[in-house]
Every structure is written in C-alpha cells, then in structure tokens.
Design an enzyme around this catalytic site. Structure first.
Site, PDB file in Angstrom:
ATOM      1  N   HIS A  57     -59.645   5.705 -60.433  1.00 11.36           N
ATOM      2  CA  HIS A  57     -58.370   4.990 -60.278  1.00 11.36           C
ATOM      3  C   HIS A  57     -57.907   4.366 -61.596  1.00 11.36           C
ATOM      4  O   HIS A  57     -57.071   3.466 -61.603  1.00 11.36           O
ATOM      5  CB  HIS A  57     -58.511   3.894 -59.220  1.00 11.36           C
ATOM      6  CG  HIS A  57     -59.060   4.370 -57.926  1.00 11.36           C
ATOM      7  ND1 HIS A  57     -58.441   5.349 -57.182  1.00 11.36           N
ATOM      8  CD2 HIS A  57     -60.188   4.045 -57.247  1.00 11.36           C
ATOM      9  CE1 HIS A  57     -59.160   5.579 -56.086  1.00 11.36           C
ATOM     10  NE2 HIS A  57     -60.222   4.804 -56.112  1.00 11.36           N
ATOM     11  N   HIS A 219     -57.562   7.739 -52.272  1.00  9.84           N
ATOM     12  CA  HIS A 219     -58.649   8.728 -52.341  1.00  9.84           C
ATOM     13  C   HIS A 219     -58.208  10.020 -51.688  1.00  9.84           C
ATOM     14  O   HIS A 219     -59.020  10.872 -51.347  1.00  9.84           O
ATOM     15  CB  HIS A 219     -59.898   8.211 -51.635  1.00  9.84           C
ATOM     16  CG  HIS A 219     -60.262   6.836 -52.033  1.00  9.84           C
ATOM     17  ND1 HIS A 219     -59.824   5.735 -51.342  1.00  9.84           N
ATOM     18  CD2 HIS A 219     -60.982   6.389 -53.083  1.00  9.84           C
ATOM     19  CE1 HIS A 219     -60.289   4.649 -51.951  1.00  9.84           C
ATOM     20  NE2 HIS A 219     -60.982   5.016 -53.003  1.00  9.84           N
TER      21      HIS A 219
END
Lengths: 333, 333
Positions: A57, A219
């Site tokens: 991320h 995700h």
C-alpha cells in the site's frame, strides 16, 4: 507476471532497504524484526505514533514516518498483517515516556496483532492506546474484516494526530483527535483492473474488459457490485453518493477532499475524478477547504481510485497545515 | 480501454481544470489557449521559467509550477507538443522584465513550437533563452527526435534552474546553470507493459508476457532492444551501465540518483531498483548525495521505470535543497 523484483519472498525486505537508504535523513530501518522509526526516535515527552499493516500500500505506512506524522511504521508481508514481534519493539522504540498511540486499519489480522503487541508493551511499562480506522462505506463486513474496512482515511488520521503529537498534546488528547478524524471521515473505491501479489503470481481477481468493481477494498477484496464500465463522472457519482449519505455533511460545512490512486492510474485521471467530486460537493454548498490528490494508499499496481471526504473543524485544519516532513508528505519545513 | 475519463477529447482540459481547483493556492489556469502559471506571476525582476510538452507525463510539467521551480507550464494534447499560440502567452505572462528561459525536452515538435513562440515573444520585447534537455542515453535519434530525447533529467533542470531564478540570478546565470545540469545528467528507462493513449484506445505497443523493452521513451517509442524478462537487479544493471559509460563519473564524485516510475509501477518496485542502482554507484566509490524516488515523469499508466544520474557540484546541491513549493515537489517552505 512482470515486476521489477528479484525474489518474490524478498520484495518487502529489499524495498524497505532501498527506502531506508533513500530517506536516511528521515528514518532508521530495523531489519530483524522489520520496522521503521523516525531517525530521532524516541523523542522524550512526545506521544509516539505507530501504524502498520500489510505491505503493498506504499507510501502507507513507512512513507509517513517523520516529523509531524508517524514515529514508527511496521510493514507486514504483502497484504498480510505485521506480527506482534515486530509491533512490540516498534512500540517500545518510540516511547518517549508519554505513551504510544497505535493507529490500526480495521482488518481482523491487524486488530489482533496490534492488540497482542499493545498488551506486551503495557507489560513492559508502556502506556498504549489504540484507534481503529474504519472509513470504507462500501461494505459492512468483508473478506478480511468484521465491521467496515480502514482505507484512505488512515492517511488523514496519521497526519492530523501526528500534528497533535508534534505540538505536545497528551496521549489522551492525541487519541481523542485521532478518533474525531475517524468519526468524520468516509471513503469508497473503484477498481478498473486487478493487481498481482508477487508471491501469488496471478491477478488477485478478474474483471472483463468492460467491467469495473465498485467498492473495492485495498487488497482487491470484493466491493458492492460489478457494473459495466462508465465514464469518470458517473463513477465518481457512484462513490460520492454513499460517502455523503453516510457522513451527512451539511451545506456550509468544510471538508478535505482526498482523491487517491490505487497505484496504476495516471494522475490526469485522478484530477478528472477530483474535478467531478468537487463539483458534487459544491453543488450541495459544501466547502472544499483542503485537498489531496495522488497515490497515497495503493494496492500495488491496481488500476482505480478511491475518494475520501473528511468533515473538518478548525483544529483539524490547523493540524493538517502544521509542518510535516516524511518521504511522502512534506510541507511547512 | 478502461480509464477514469469522460470524453477522450476532453481529458487534458478536464484534468487541468481539476488540477487548478485542487491547487488554487499555487497556480492559475488560463483555459483558452491553455496554460498554467504561478499564482503570483509575473514576479517583477525575476527570470521567468517556462516548460511544457505533450500531456500524459504528469506531474510534469504543471505539477512543478510554483515557488522555486516553473513560472508557467504549457500542456499539449496527449503525447503531442503544445502549440506556439499557447507558449507565447505563457511566456509573456511570466515575464517580469528579467527575461524568460524556455526549458524544452528535445522532441522535434516541442523544439519547433518553442522556437516559434520564442521568436514571437522577442518581437513583443521579451528576452527569451532556450535550453534543450537531452539526457536519454538509450538512442541517438528516435521516432520523434533528432539527437537524444529529453526525459527524467528535465525534472532536475526545472528544480535547480528554478532555485537559481528564485534567488534572483540573471537570465544568463539561470541559463548557464540549467545547461550545466543538462551537461551532467543522463537517463535510461525500461517498459514492462505499454500505456494506452485515450484517443487511440489501443496500447501504444505490444510486449509479450515475457518481454521487456530496454531504453523505452516516455511515449512508448522504441528503445535499444527487447529482451526476455529479467530480475530487477539485472534490469537495473542494464540501465546503469550505459548511463555511467556516457556520464563518466569518477570515484569520489557526488551524484543525485533519481528512480522514476512510468505511472503503473508500485513504489515498492521503484525502491528495489533504487537499492540496486545505489549499490552499483557505491561499488565504484560514487557518493549518492541526494535521491528522488517516485512518479515524477510518467507515460500515463505504463509499467516500467527510468533511472537518472546527475553529477552534482556544491551549487547544484544548494539549489536542489532551496525552498520549493509546487504540487509535486515541496520542501523548505
């Protein structure tokens, strides 16, 4: 799978090593167990801020370590929570005697592992508070979450709570303002194409050439629904509607509008989304007081974007504007 | 083609509109003909810096308009040079009586159009100098260029010349330091996957699942050769070798190492490339004095990266570190 990596098992280690070398003026990398601290940690008398989560991320979280934001970041494996044996030493390393705040995105693995680490740190005499970021209005529960997921709002919590800690607020005060940001921030995302986790070697989900996923998680976990491709203004409307329905911002109120790229979307497209989101806010008399546009919480090279709206008060604006010096956010210093 | 756009013909207009709204504290957008200036332009007595080129490389150039960098940016259509009727008013708008420097990437269309605009501006009484950035060592001539292409080095020229202009250097002095950066900077890139220009609707080239293009241009134009996929360290070596062969940096010299993402590459991969590039420099006794890692000159959502090495002198370091406040680079203020 084509990626600029060596060994899929070494992606996080090698990437953090490069990050530490590039930003050696700001951070120290502790390799085993892996965590990253501010170069000058611990700062005596200052509340320590720790966040972390699965890797993939970036720039979240290591890119936010530095003055006015995090004291430590704890990267897990790709899309996998860090373990208590990483979180514990990160916590004790940044305790300057004023206690430590854990900023945790609401995913079951993160919540459990930060909780365990907090208990162990308390046993070592460190006072730990925890806030859970749960700003994603897309789904109530998800593949990896009980309750709403923590997404883009996390960046705003880290910045504003980080500003409060930097000016010398107590642990209770820093915790309170972090929670106030959480209570006033909502997000939702869209995916146009999936990302590929290096050790998996395959895209994390499939979308046809004419299909997008509204409400995607960071995700690649499922969102609200798949729809046929639409134009940017249409998609922006689909993200803004549930955000505003949940946040209930009134005409005349001030907000921070944050349009985030998932990693594989050109900046030009993010500004097209920003343009429409801002129009929708202004049509309702809502004042866009601050803005953030770019790749700040990504899902590797996923194509897509998320929108985050934070209802601002004067103190949040002051803390947002206060000096920050990290790899990914830098102003006022 | 899935993109967060409305009408392919309106991508640049709508994107710049969003950009202007998000950064209204820094820039003014002049819609017709399209160009972007510093909010406080013209600044009397200060040399004005103007750059521009095809869109699709964001944050280049509009993201670098502001204190300590550009006074104006002129965006063309996607991957297409801006026209003299845009460049001319941008030039006159930022002339504070001390003259204007055009920073031009060496592509035939850009060179011709900036040249025409410079002549027209001179006829209006504005003194204009031009520097051509040609840092790409991949190919001697290319699809769109006579001589080497201008790529990542452009960002460094804009920053360092911008710092010189901000401290009050004369047009001759700003031109000289811009040229000194150009003489000491070299770059090379790699593509793992192509990008799609909105109005084309198809990827700009094809690579098989196991193929990469070494020496790619920022418009997807061909590089040196296609090879089978390799690991990050191997690819990094293939980019660094011709850069160092051409730049001839000696042991003990200081450099700025810039690893740039082409738009669709995760930050984690850029840091893996950075790690290896830095190792290769340090093995030769070269000192990495400053670093820049991220998406600073892109090719829409192309997957890939470029490496830029700038041989530094003390004045360049001082100007690099001087205050800058733009949408994409911000420090010291």
């Amino acid at each position: 799978m084509k990626k600029l990596i060596n060994d899929p098992k070494q992606v996080v280690t090698e990437s953090v090593e490069g990050f530490g070398a590039a930003h050696a003026d700001l951070v120290s990398v502790h390799p085993e167990p892996l965590f990253i601290t501010r170069k000058d940690a611990p700062r005596q008398g200052k509340v320590g801020l720790v966040s972390g989560g699965g890797s993939g991320h970036e720039p979240l979280h290591a890119g936010y370590v530095g003055r006015g934001m995090l004291d430590a970041a704890v990267p897990g494996a790709m899309f996998t929570s860090p373990t208590p044996d990483q979180i514990l030493p990160a916590t004790t390393a940044v305790d300057g005697g004023a206690g430590v705040l854990h900023i945790v995105k609401n995913y079951t693995g993160d919540v459990l592992n930060f909780e365990t680490a907090a208990e162990l740190a308390e046993a070592e005499g460190v006072t730990v508070r925890t806030v859970l970021v749960n700003d994603d209005v897309a789904v109530e529960d998800s593949l990896y979450t009980a309750g709403r997921r923590g997404v883009g709002g996390t960046v705003l919590v880290e910045r504003i709570a980080g500003g409060a800690a930097e000016r010398g607020d107590s642990l209770d005060a820093v915790t309170a303002i972090a929670q106030r940001v959480i209570d006033n921030v909502r997000s939702m995302g869209v995916a146009l194409a999936a990302c590929t986790v290096p050790h998996a070697g395959q895209p994390s989900f499939d979308l046809t050439d004419d299909e997008i996923e509204i409400g995607i998680g960071i995700h690649g976990e499922p969102g609200r629904h798949r729809i046929a491709m639409e134009n940017a203004d249409g998609i922006t409307g689909r993200l803004m509607e549930p955000i505003l329905a949940d946040l209930k911002v009134d005409s005349g109120e001030k907000v921070l509008l944050f349009v985030n790229g998932m990693g594989g979307t050109p900046a030009s497209e993010l500004y097209i989304v920003y343009r429409r989101a801002r129009q929708l806010l202004e049509e309702q008399g809502i004042v866009v007081e601050r803005s953030l546009v770019g790749n700040y919480i990504t899902a590797l090279e996923m194509q897509g974007a998320s929108i985050t709206v934070l209802r601002l008060d004067d103190e949040m604006v002051e803390l947002w504007d206060s000096p920050v010096h990290t790899a990914a956010l830098h102003w006022g210093v």
